[in-house]
Design a protein around this motif. Structure first.
Motif, PDB file in Angstrom:
ATOM      1  N   TYR A 110       0.833  -1.193   0.000  1.00  0.00           N
ATOM      2  CA  TYR A 110       0.000   0.000   0.000  1.00  0.00           C
ATOM      3  C   TYR A 110       0.876   1.254   0.000  1.00  0.00           C
ATOM      4  O   TYR A 110       1.984   1.255   0.549  1.00  0.00           O
ATOM      5  CB  TYR A 110      -0.886   0.047   1.248  1.00  0.00           C
ATOM      6  N   ALA A 111       0.349   2.325  -0.587  1.00  0.00           N
ATOM      7  CA  ALA A 111       0.898   3.669  -0.439  1.00  0.00           C
ATOM      8  C   ALA A 111      -0.042   4.453   0.465  1.00  0.00           C
ATOM      9  O   ALA A 111      -1.250   4.183   0.501  1.00  0.00           O
ATOM     10  CB  ALA A 111       1.025   4.351  -1.793  1.00  0.00           C
ATOM     11  N   ARG A 112       0.498   5.418   1.206  1.00  0.00           N
ATOM     12  CA  ARG A 112      -0.339   6.162   2.146  1.00  0.00           C
ATOM     13  C   ARG A 112       0.092   7.618   2.229  1.00  0.00           C
ATOM     14  O   ARG A 112       1.249   7.963   1.973  1.00  0.00           O
ATOM     15  CB  ARG A 112      -0.292   5.523   3.533  1.00  0.00           C
ATOM     16  N   VAL A 113      -0.861   8.453   2.619  1.00  0.00           N
ATOM     17  CA  VAL A 113      -0.598   9.853   2.925  1.00  0.00           C
ATOM     18  C   VAL A 113      -1.427  10.214   4.145  1.00  0.00           C
ATOM     19  O   VAL A 113      -2.554   9.730   4.305  1.00  0.00           O
ATOM     20  CB  VAL A 113      -0.924  10.771   1.720  1.00  0.00           C
ATOM     21  N   GLY A 114      -0.855  11.031   5.036  1.00  0.00           N
ATOM     22  CA  GLY A 114      -1.576  11.333   6.259  1.00  0.00           C
ATOM     23  C   GLY A 114      -1.208  12.680   6.841  1.00  0.00           C
ATOM     24  O   GLY A 114      -0.274  13.356   6.383  1.00  0.00           O
ATOM     25  N   LEU A 115      -1.962  13.066   7.850  1.00  0.00           N
ATOM     26  CA  LEU A 115      -1.733  14.307   8.576  1.00  0.00           C
ATOM     27  C   LEU A 115      -1.968  14.043  10.047  1.00  0.00           C
ATOM     28  O   LEU A 115      -3.022  13.537  10.435  1.00  0.00           O
ATOM     29  CB  LEU A 115      -2.686  15.407   8.081  1.00  0.00           C
ATOM     30  N   ASP A 116      -0.981  14.384  10.884  1.00  0.00           N
ATOM     31  CA  ASP A 116      -1.091  14.218  12.334  1.00  0.00           C
ATOM     32  C   ASP A 116      -0.926  15.564  13.025  1.00  0.00           C
ATOM     33  O   ASP A 116      -0.225  16.463  12.536  1.00  0.00           O
ATOM     34  CB  ASP A 116      -0.001  13.272  12.861  1.00  0.00           C
ATOM     35  N   GLN A 117      -1.528  15.668  14.202  1.00  0.00           N
ATOM     36  CA  GLN A 117      -1.330  16.820  15.075  1.00  0.00           C
ATOM     37  C   GLN A 117      -1.005  16.307  16.471  1.00  0.00           C
ATOM     38  O   GLN A 117      -1.774  15.531  17.048  1.00  0.00           O
ATOM     39  CB  GLN A 117      -2.592  17.688  15.113  1.00  0.00           C
ATOM     40  N   GLN A 118       0.144  16.708  16.992  1.00  0.00           N
ATOM     41  CA  GLN A 118       0.559  16.274  18.329  1.00  0.00           C
ATOM     42  C   GLN A 118       0.336  17.389  19.326  1.00  0.00           C
ATOM     43  O   GLN A 118       0.759  18.530  19.126  1.00  0.00           O
ATOM     44  CB  GLN A 118       2.035  15.850  18.334  1.00  0.00           C
ATOM     45  N   MET A 119      -0.335  17.047  20.438  1.00  0.00           N
ATOM     46  CA  MET A 119      -0.613  17.982  21.529  1.00  0.00           C
ATOM     47  C   MET A 119      -0.129  17.344  22.812  1.00  0.00           C
ATOM     48  O   MET A 119      -0.829  16.504  23.397  1.00  0.00           O
ATOM     49  CB  MET A 119      -2.111  18.286  21.590  1.00  0.00           C
ATOM     50  N   GLY A 120       1.066  17.700  23.230  1.00  0.00           N
ATOM     51  CA  GLY A 120       1.679  17.017  24.354  1.00  0.00           C
ATOM     52  C   GLY A 120       1.999  15.586  23.951  1.00  0.00           C
ATOM     53  O   GLY A 120       2.665  15.347  22.945  1.00  0.00           O
ATOM     54  N   ASN A 121       1.497  14.616  24.725  1.00  0.00           N
ATOM     55  CA  ASN A 121       1.714  13.209  24.378  1.00  0.00           C
ATOM     56  C   ASN A 121       0.637  12.657  23.443  1.00  0.00           C
ATOM     57  O   ASN A 121       0.777  11.547  22.934  1.00  0.00           O
ATOM     58  CB  ASN A 121       1.751  12.351  25.647  1.00  0.00           C
ATOM     59  N   ILE A 122      -0.427  13.392  23.228  1.00  0.00           N
ATOM     60  CA  ILE A 122      -1.555  12.909  22.439  1.00  0.00           C
ATOM     61  C   ILE A 122      -1.361  13.279  20.960  1.00  0.00           C
ATOM     62  O   ILE A 122      -1.045  14.423  20.631  1.00  0.00           O
ATOM     63  CB  ILE A 122      -2.880  13.491  22.946  1.00  0.00           C
ATOM     64  N   VAL A 123      -1.586  12.276  20.105  1.00  0.00           N
ATOM     65  CA  VAL A 123      -1.481  12.480  18.663  1.00  0.00           C
ATOM     66  C   VAL A 123      -2.802  12.065  18.021  1.00  0.00           C
ATOM     67  O   VAL A 123      -3.299  10.962  18.275  1.00  0.00           O
ATOM     68  CB  VAL A 123      -0.329  11.648  18.063  1.00  0.00           C
ATOM     69  N   VAL A 124      -3.383  12.944  17.208  1.00  0.00           N
ATOM     70  CA  VAL A 124      -4.586  12.617  16.449  1.00  0.00           C
ATOM     71  C   VAL A 124      -4.329  12.973  14.989  1.00  0.00           C
ATOM     72  O   VAL A 124      -3.543  13.877  14.681  1.00  0.00           O
ATOM     73  CB  VAL A 124      -5.827  13.372  16.973  1.00  0.00           C
ATOM     74  N   GLY A 125      -4.994  12.253  14.100  1.00  0.00           N
ATOM     75  CA  GLY A 125      -4.779  12.535  12.689  1.00  0.00           C
ATOM     76  C   GLY A 125      -5.678  11.715  11.801  1.00  0.00           C
ATOM     77  O   GLY A 125      -6.618  11.055  12.243  1.00  0.00           O
ATOM     78  N   VAL A 126      -5.381  11.766  10.513  1.00  0.00           N
ATOM     79  CA  VAL A 126      -6.126  11.041   9.496  1.00  0.00           C
ATOM     80  C   VAL A 126      -5.123  10.489   8.494  1.00  0.00           C
ATOM     81  O   VAL A 126      -4.094  11.109   8.222  1.00  0.00           O
ATOM     82  CB  VAL A 126      -7.162  11.969   8.809  1.00  0.00           C
ATOM     83  N   VAL A 127      -5.417   9.293   7.963  1.00  0.00           N
ATOM     84  CA  VAL A 127      -4.526   8.654   6.996  1.00  0.00           C
ATOM     85  C   VAL A 127      -5.361   8.021   5.892  1.00  0.00           C
ATOM     86  O   VAL A 127      -6.426   7.454   6.152  1.00  0.00           O
ATOM     87  CB  VAL A 127      -3.621   7.598   7.671  1.00  0.00           C
ATOM     88  N   GLY A 128      -4.895   8.163   4.661  1.00  0.00           N
ATOM     89  CA  GLY A 128      -5.527   7.522   3.521  1.00  0.00           C
ATOM     90  C   GLY A 128      -4.569   6.539   2.879  1.00  0.00           C
ATOM     91  O   GLY A 128      -3.363   6.785   2.833  1.00  0.00           O
ATOM     92  N   GLU A 129      -5.108   5.432   2.389  1.00  0.00           N
ATOM     93  CA  GLU A 129      -4.267   4.389   1.790  1.00  0.00           C
ATOM     94  C   GLU A 129      -4.870   3.901   0.479  1.00  0.00           C
ATOM     95  O   GLU A 129      -6.085   3.926   0.285  1.00  0.00           O
ATOM     96  CB  GLU A 129      -4.157   3.176   2.719  1.00  0.00           C
ATOM     97  N   PHE A 130      -3.997   3.420  -0.397  1.00  0.00           N
ATOM     98  CA  PHE A 130      -4.443   2.748  -1.617  1.00  0.00           C
ATOM     99  C   PHE A 130      -3.433   1.656  -1.926  1.00  0.00           C
ATOM    100  O   PHE A 130      -2.224   1.890  -1.904  1.00  0.00           O
ATOM    101  CB  PHE A 130      -4.525   3.718  -2.797  1.00  0.00           C
ATOM    102  N   GLY A 131      -3.938   0.436  -2.189  1.00  0.00           N
ATOM    103  CA  GLY A 131      -3.013  -0.649  -2.485  1.00  0.00           C
ATOM    104  C   GLY A 131      -3.732  -1.926  -2.866  1.00  0.00           C
ATOM    105  O   GLY A 131      -4.899  -1.917  -3.259  1.00  0.00           O
ATOM    106  N   LYS A 132      -3.019  -3.026  -2.703  1.00  0.00           N
ATOM    107  CA  LYS A 132      -3.526  -4.312  -3.171  1.00  0.00           C
ATOM    108  C   LYS A 132      -3.063  -5.439  -2.253  1.00  0.00           C
ATOM    109  O   LYS A 132      -1.941  -5.428  -1.749  1.00  0.00           O
ATOM    110  CB  LYS A 132      -3.020  -4.597  -4.593  1.00  0.00           C
ATOM    111  N   SER A 133      -3.958  -6.405  -2.066  1.00  0.00           N
ATOM    112  CA  SER A 133      -3.622  -7.657  -1.400  1.00  0.00           C
ATOM    113  C   SER A 133      -3.769  -8.791  -2.403  1.00  0.00           C
ATOM    114  O   SER A 133      -4.665  -8.757  -3.256  1.00  0.00           O
ATOM    115  CB  SER A 133      -4.545  -7.905  -0.206  1.00  0.00           C
ATOM    116  N   ASN A 134      -2.904  -9.793  -2.307  1.00  0.00           N
ATOM    117  CA  ASN A 134      -2.920 -10.916  -3.246  1.00  0.00           C
ATOM    118  C   ASN A 134      -3.636 -12.149  -2.699  1.00  0.00           C
ATOM    119  O   ASN A 134      -3.413 -13.258  -3.179  1.00  0.00           O
ATOM    120  CB  ASN A 134      -1.475 -11.279  -3.627  1.00  0.00           C
ATOM    121  N   ILE A 135      -4.508 -11.956  -1.713  1.00  0.00           N
ATOM    122  CA  ILE A 135      -5.263 -13.080  -1.153  1.00  0.00           C
ATOM    123  C   ILE A 135      -6.343 -13.558  -2.123  1.00  0.00           C
ATOM    124  O   ILE A 135      -6.778 -12.814  -3.006  1.00  0.00           O
ATOM    125  CB  ILE A 135      -5.898 -12.712   0.196  1.00  0.00           C
TER     126      ILE A 135
END
Length: 285
Positions: A110-135
């Motif tokens: 898979y390839a991915r792109v994301g955005l995170d925001q860290q506030m002290g020890n807490i991290v929140v964000g969003v990530v998108g992925e696109f790829g393939k499985s060979n199952i």
């Protein structure tokens, strides 16, 4: 992405964790996990055991499955049973056949792109992925002819958008992730019975859910590696195969009077699901 590249990706993640003490000393950012990133994930996908899977029949085409397909004498035409895999012979394992190949577990990338925001020890964000499985996931029915009838599905591609939340300890992030998936599921059908005629139908693109968690380790200001587990599930209950007479006689069980229009097949297992274990690498801007 080749298997060699995926092994290298997982190896890089392992080496990255081995280098954790050094990395923690070299990276002094207050929020090392904030910002936009691009990356890749690669690993191995495994399907859960689907013992008990079968093919169900709609003998009178009323949309309700669970009918019995019987011969002209009233015998069950599928008494040899089913197997949760692809047939290796026309004879069922229950009556001396060679059996079925297990469902195919295999690599994924898979390839991915994301955005995170860290506030002290807490991290929140969003990530998108696109790829393939060979199952690949198959189920087979065996008739008394003898003949086999195999329905199979595999993944052409998968896209997902997920939320991500975690807790950072210095340059190590522990996180969970969950969101929506959208996948193109290829369906196929094949049989050793070439006399009947077959027509397939059903949507190929499906919405689903994906979720899991992992650990990410910063190696340098812009580079991180990780290890991740993911679960994927897609409802896949609309694939149908319509079996019609073809060159068979009118006494063929699929078109036996009074319901001569044919018989519909569907899988008993409505969900296509699998587990992923993979290494990740990311470049943060």
């Amino acid at each position: 992405m080749t298997k060699t590249m995926m092994v290298a990706l997982a190896g890089a993640a392992t080496l990255g964790f081995a280098a954790m003490p050094v990395s923690a000393q070299e990276i002094t950012e207050d929020a090392p996990f904030s910002g936009i990133y691009v990356g890749a994930a690669g690993g191995y996908d495994v399907q859960p055991n689907d013992i008990g899977s079968s093919i169900q029949f709609d003998r009178n085409l009323d949309g309700r499955f669970g009918d019995a397909v019987t011969t002209a004498t009233g015998a069950n035409a599928f008494s040899p049973g089913f197997c949760n895999g692809a047939a290796t012979s026309s004879t069922a394992p229950a009556v001396g056949g060679r059996g079925c190949r297990n469902d195919k577990n295999n690599t994924a990338y898979y390839a991915r792109v994301g955005l995170d925001q860290q506030m002290g020890n807490i991290v929140v964000g969003v990530v998108g992925e696109f790829g393939k499985s060979n199952i690949r996931d198959s189920v087979t029915a065996f008739s008394t002819t003898p003949a086999f009838y195999t329905m199979t599905r595999d993944l052409a591609w998968e896209a997902s958008i997920r939320g991500r939340a975690g807790y950072a300890v210095n340059t190590t992030l522990f996180y969970g992730t969950f969101g929506a998936g959208y996948a193109r599921i290829n369906r196929d059908f094949y049989s050793s019975n070439t006399a009947n005629a077959y027509a397939q139908s059903g949507k190929k693109n499906q919405f689903g859910i994906t979720g899991g968690g992992g650990i990410e380790q910063k190696l340098a200001k812009n580079i991180s590696v990780g290890l991740e587990y993911m679960f994927h599930q897609y409802q896949d209950d609309d694939a149908r195969v319509l079996v019609t007479r073809g060159t068979q006689p009118a006494t063929n069980p699929f078109v036996l009077a009074p319901n001569t229009a044919g018989t519909a097949f569907k899988r008993s297992d409505d969900n296509f699901r699998w587990h992923s274990v993979r290494g990740t690498v990311a470049f943060r801007f």
